[in-house]
Design a protein around this motif. Structure first.
Motif, PDB file in Angstrom:
ATOM      1  N   LEU A  25      24.461  27.699  26.204  1.00 39.93           N
ATOM      2  CA  LEU A  25      25.348  26.921  25.340  1.00 39.93           C
ATOM      3  C   LEU A  25      25.087  27.333  23.891  1.00 39.93           C
ATOM      4  CD1 LEU A  25      27.365  24.611  24.823  1.00 39.93           C
ATOM      5  CD2 LEU A  25      25.425  23.025  24.868  1.00 39.93           C
ATOM      6  N   THR A  26      26.142  27.802  23.217  1.00 37.67           N
ATOM      7  CA  THR A  26      26.030  28.237  21.828  1.00 37.67           C
ATOM      8  C   THR A  26      26.821  27.302  20.930  1.00 37.67           C
ATOM      9  OG1 THR A  26      25.859  30.544  22.568  1.00 37.67           O
ATOM     10  CG2 THR A  26      26.339  30.169  20.243  1.00 37.67           C
ATOM     11  N   TYR A  27      26.203  26.872  19.839  1.00 33.08           N
ATOM     12  CA  TYR A  27      26.828  25.987  18.855  1.00 33.08           C
ATOM     13  C   TYR A  27      27.250  26.813  17.642  1.00 33.08           C
ATOM     14  CZ  TYR A  27      24.406  22.200  21.416  1.00 33.08           C
ATOM     15  OH  TYR A  27      23.941  21.335  22.375  1.00 33.08           O
ATOM     16  N   SER A  28      28.461  26.594  17.148  1.00 31.69           N
ATOM     17  CA  SER A  28      28.929  27.354  15.982  1.00 31.69           C
ATOM     18  C   SER A  28      29.911  26.513  15.156  1.00 31.69           C
ATOM     19  CB  SER A  28      29.596  28.664  16.428  1.00 31.69           C
ATOM     20  OG  SER A  28      30.674  28.413  17.305  1.00 31.69           O
ATOM     21  N   ASP A  29      30.341  27.068  14.026  1.00 25.51           N
ATOM     22  CA  ASP A  29      31.295  26.401  13.128  1.00 25.51           C
ATOM     23  C   ASP A  29      30.803  25.018  12.711  1.00 25.51           C
ATOM     24  OD1 ASP A  29      33.001  28.609  13.497  1.00 25.51           O
ATOM     25  OD2 ASP A  29      33.898  27.686  15.271  1.00 25.51           O
ATOM     26  N   TYR A  30      29.550  24.947  12.316  1.00 22.14           N
ATOM     27  CA  TYR A  30      28.965  23.675  11.913  1.00 22.14           C
ATOM     28  C   TYR A  30      29.564  23.155  10.611  1.00 22.14           C
ATOM     29  CZ  TYR A  30      25.017  22.808  15.114  1.00 22.14           C
ATOM     30  OH  TYR A  30      24.233  22.478  16.192  1.00 22.14           O
ATOM     31  N   GLU A  31      29.646  21.827  10.516  1.00 22.37           N
ATOM     32  CA  GLU A  31      29.993  21.151   9.273  1.00 22.37           C
ATOM     33  C   GLU A  31      29.028  19.989   9.065  1.00 22.37           C
ATOM     34  OE1 GLU A  31      34.015  20.093   8.368  1.00 22.37           O
ATOM     35  OE2 GLU A  31      34.842  21.761   9.516  1.00 22.37           O
ATOM     36  N   LEU A  32      28.768  19.669   7.797  1.00 21.20           N
ATOM     37  CA  LEU A  32      27.851  18.588   7.444  1.00 21.20           C
ATOM     38  C   LEU A  32      28.657  17.342   7.071  1.00 21.20           C
ATOM     39  CD1 LEU A  32      24.859  17.824   6.984  1.00 21.20           C
ATOM     40  CD2 LEU A  32      25.150  18.547   4.603  1.00 21.20           C
ATOM     41  N   TYR A  33      28.364  16.230   7.732  1.00 22.03           N
ATOM     42  CA  TYR A  33      29.058  14.975   7.482  1.00 22.03           C
ATOM     43  C   TYR A  33      28.104  13.967   6.849  1.00 22.03           C
ATOM     44  CZ  TYR A  33      32.705  16.858  10.533  1.00 22.03           C
ATOM     45  OH  TYR A  33      33.685  17.650  11.090  1.00 22.03           O
ATOM     46  N   LYS A  34      28.602  13.225   5.876  1.00 15.55           N
ATOM     47  CA  LYS A  34      27.847  12.167   5.207  1.00 15.55           C
ATOM     48  C   LYS A  34      26.525  12.700   4.638  1.00 15.55           C
ATOM     49  CE  LYS A  34      28.134   8.028   7.083  1.00 15.55           C
ATOM     50  NZ  LYS A  34      28.063   6.906   8.065  1.00 15.55           N
ATOM     51  N   ASN A  35      26.534  13.989   4.265  1.00 19.94           N
ATOM     52  CA  ASN A  35      25.370  14.653   3.643  1.00 19.94           C
ATOM     53  C   ASN A  35      24.123  14.652   4.523  1.00 19.94           C
ATOM     54  OD1 ASN A  35      26.673  15.276   1.144  1.00 19.94           O
ATOM     55  ND2 ASN A  35      26.460  13.123   0.569  1.00 19.94           N
ATOM     56  N   LYS A  36      24.316  14.432   5.827  1.00 17.58           N
ATOM     57  CA  LYS A  36      23.134  14.371   6.685  1.00 17.58           C
ATOM     58  C   LYS A  36      23.374  14.887   8.098  1.00 17.58           C
ATOM     59  CE  LYS A  36      19.618  11.232   8.533  1.00 17.58           C
ATOM     60  NZ  LYS A  36      19.132   9.850   8.663  1.00 17.58           N
ATOM     61  N   HIS A  37      24.528  14.604   8.662  1.00 20.22           N
ATOM     62  CA  HIS A  37      24.745  14.819  10.088  1.00 20.22           C
ATOM     63  C   HIS A  37      25.498  16.126  10.344  1.00 20.22           C
ATOM     64  CE1 HIS A  37      23.289  10.757  10.528  1.00 20.22           C
ATOM     65  NE2 HIS A  37      24.239  10.324   9.711  1.00 20.22           N
ATOM     66  N   TRP A  38      24.799  17.093  10.930  1.00 21.43           N
ATOM     67  CA  TRP A  38      25.416  18.360  11.291  1.00 21.43           C
ATOM     68  C   TRP A  38      26.158  18.212  12.613  1.00 21.43           C
ATOM     69  CZ3 TRP A  38      25.921  22.399   8.129  1.00 21.43           C
ATOM     70  CH2 TRP A  38      25.022  22.555   7.071  1.00 21.43           C
ATOM     71  N   ARG A  39      27.402  18.688  12.666  1.00 20.94           N
ATOM     72  CA  ARG A  39      28.175  18.679  13.903  1.00 20.94           C
ATOM     73  C   ARG A  39      28.848  20.038  14.081  1.00 20.94           C
ATOM     74  NH1 ARG A  39      25.490  14.936  14.340  1.00 20.94           N
ATOM     75  NH2 ARG A  39      25.954  12.800  15.007  1.00 20.94           N
ATOM     76  N   ALA A  40      28.690  20.591  15.279  1.00 26.54           N
ATOM     77  CA  ALA A  40      29.295  21.888  15.581  1.00 26.54           C
ATOM     78  C   ALA A  40      30.796  21.719  15.799  1.00 26.54           C
ATOM     79  CB  ALA A  40      28.658  22.499  16.817  1.00 26.54           C
ATOM     80  N   GLY A  41      31.581  22.632  15.250  1.00 25.01           N
ATOM     81  CA  GLY A  41      33.021  22.612  15.478  1.00 25.01           C
ATOM     82  C   GLY A  41      33.374  23.263  16.804  1.00 25.01           C
ATOM     83  N   THR A  42      32.465  24.111  17.299  1.00 28.63           N
ATOM     84  CA  THR A  42      32.702  24.816  18.562  1.00 28.63           C
ATOM     85  C   THR A  42      31.427  24.844  19.390  1.00 28.63           C
ATOM     86  OG1 THR A  42      34.306  26.270  17.464  1.00 28.63           O
ATOM     87  CG2 THR A  42      33.493  26.967  19.623  1.00 28.63           C
ATOM     88  N   MET A  43      31.564  24.545  20.684  1.00 34.33           N
ATOM     89  CA  MET A  43      30.472  24.712  21.638  1.00 34.33           C
ATOM     90  C   MET A  43      30.980  25.609  22.764  1.00 34.33           C
ATOM     91  SD  MET A  43      28.757  20.944  22.084  1.00 34.33           S
ATOM     92  CE  MET A  43      28.177  19.983  20.682  1.00 34.33           C
ATOM     93  N   THR A  44      30.236  26.658  23.054  1.00 32.54           N
ATOM     94  CA  THR A  44      30.644  27.603  24.087  1.00 32.54           C
ATOM     95  C   THR A  44      29.588  27.650  25.189  1.00 32.54           C
ATOM     96  OG1 THR A  44      31.796  28.955  22.436  1.00 32.54           O
ATOM     97  CG2 THR A  44      31.343  29.976  24.567  1.00 32.54           C
TER      98      THR A  44
END
Length: 257
Positions: A200-219
């Protein structure tokens, strides 16, 4: 004098790091990753699921995922399929537990009933994807034992062995990014014969609320079947005020209608 104090602290830190066992260091990394993402409360996100078979043919599904963060126990999540027509209204409810088997239910609109997913079936595929039902659970620290393997710059590689004997995996090898809030970059899953099953690869991360990283894509790539599932996340909403009542069997049925 101040320089000497600084040197003492640096030396103490080096001795402490050197004295840690691989198991202690692996556990410490997992706890830091968990701590770094605490406090998001609840969230709603839209997903596009792309299924690719071994011949390269693809199909697409749209769904929505609601998550409620809990501290005393594991998180709760509710996944609902919006399209296509043959899966529309199908919904899955997951109660993750820090200790013991997780609770999961599946709502099937065709028969209008809720089915409990047996702990013996948690390793089965989720709605024909390369994700297993157990992959839907929040990753609580207590669910694994740990062993630090190596560091590659800011990337820390840790082996995680599931505590649950009914897990479909013997171990997972997880890559954390220390400089990015200990977010996960990759997970390798090994089957019950200890052969590499999936990555499982995580990519296209974005940072929300200056703390929480969330991947935009999971493959998720299945190396044994040559199948692949891609999840595309969009429209994250962390301002929603979800409550415990939004994650009941009644809510599961309602969400699927």
């Amino acid at each position: 004098m101040k320089k000497n104090i600084v040197l003492v602290f640096l030396l103490f830190g080096f001795i402490y790091a050197s004295a840690q066992s691989p198991e202690q260091k692996g556990l410490e990394i997992a706890k830091k990753a968990e701590k770094a993402d605490e406090g998001f409360g609840s969230s709603i996100v839209q997903l596009k699921m792309l299924l690719k078979n071994k011949n390269g043919q693809t199909s697409e599904r749209n769904l929505i995922n609601r998550t409620l963060e809990l501290t005393e126990d594991g998180d709760k999540s509710l996944i609902v399929f919006d399209s296509p027509k043959d899966v529309k209204g199908t919904a899955t409810l997951t109660f993750t537990h820090k200790k013991g088997s997780d609770d999961q239910w599946l709502y099937l609109p065709s028969v209008k009933r809720v089915k409990r997913i047996s702990s013996n079936n948690k390793s089965g595929p989720f709605m024909g994807s390369e994700f297993a039902y157990e992959d839907l659970s929040s990753q609580e620290v207590e669910k694994y034992t740990y062993k630090f393997l190596e560091a590659k710059g800011d990337l820390l590689i840790v082996e995680q062995d599931p505590v649950d004997p009914k897990s479909g995996y013997t171990r997972r090898v997880v890559t954390y990014n220390k400089s990015k809030g200990y977010r996960v970059e990759k997970i390798e899953f090994y089957d019950r014969k200890n052969a590499l099953l999936k990555t499982l690869t995580y990519s296209d991360y974005e940072l929300y609320k200056n703390k929480h990283w969330r991947a935009g894509t999971m493959t998720m790539v299945n190396h044994q079947s040559n199948k692949e599932t891609v999840l595309k996340f969009s429209e994250y909403d962390f301002e929603t005020q979800l409550a415990d009542s939004d994650f009941s069997q009644v809510a599961l049925k309602r969400a699927g209608k």
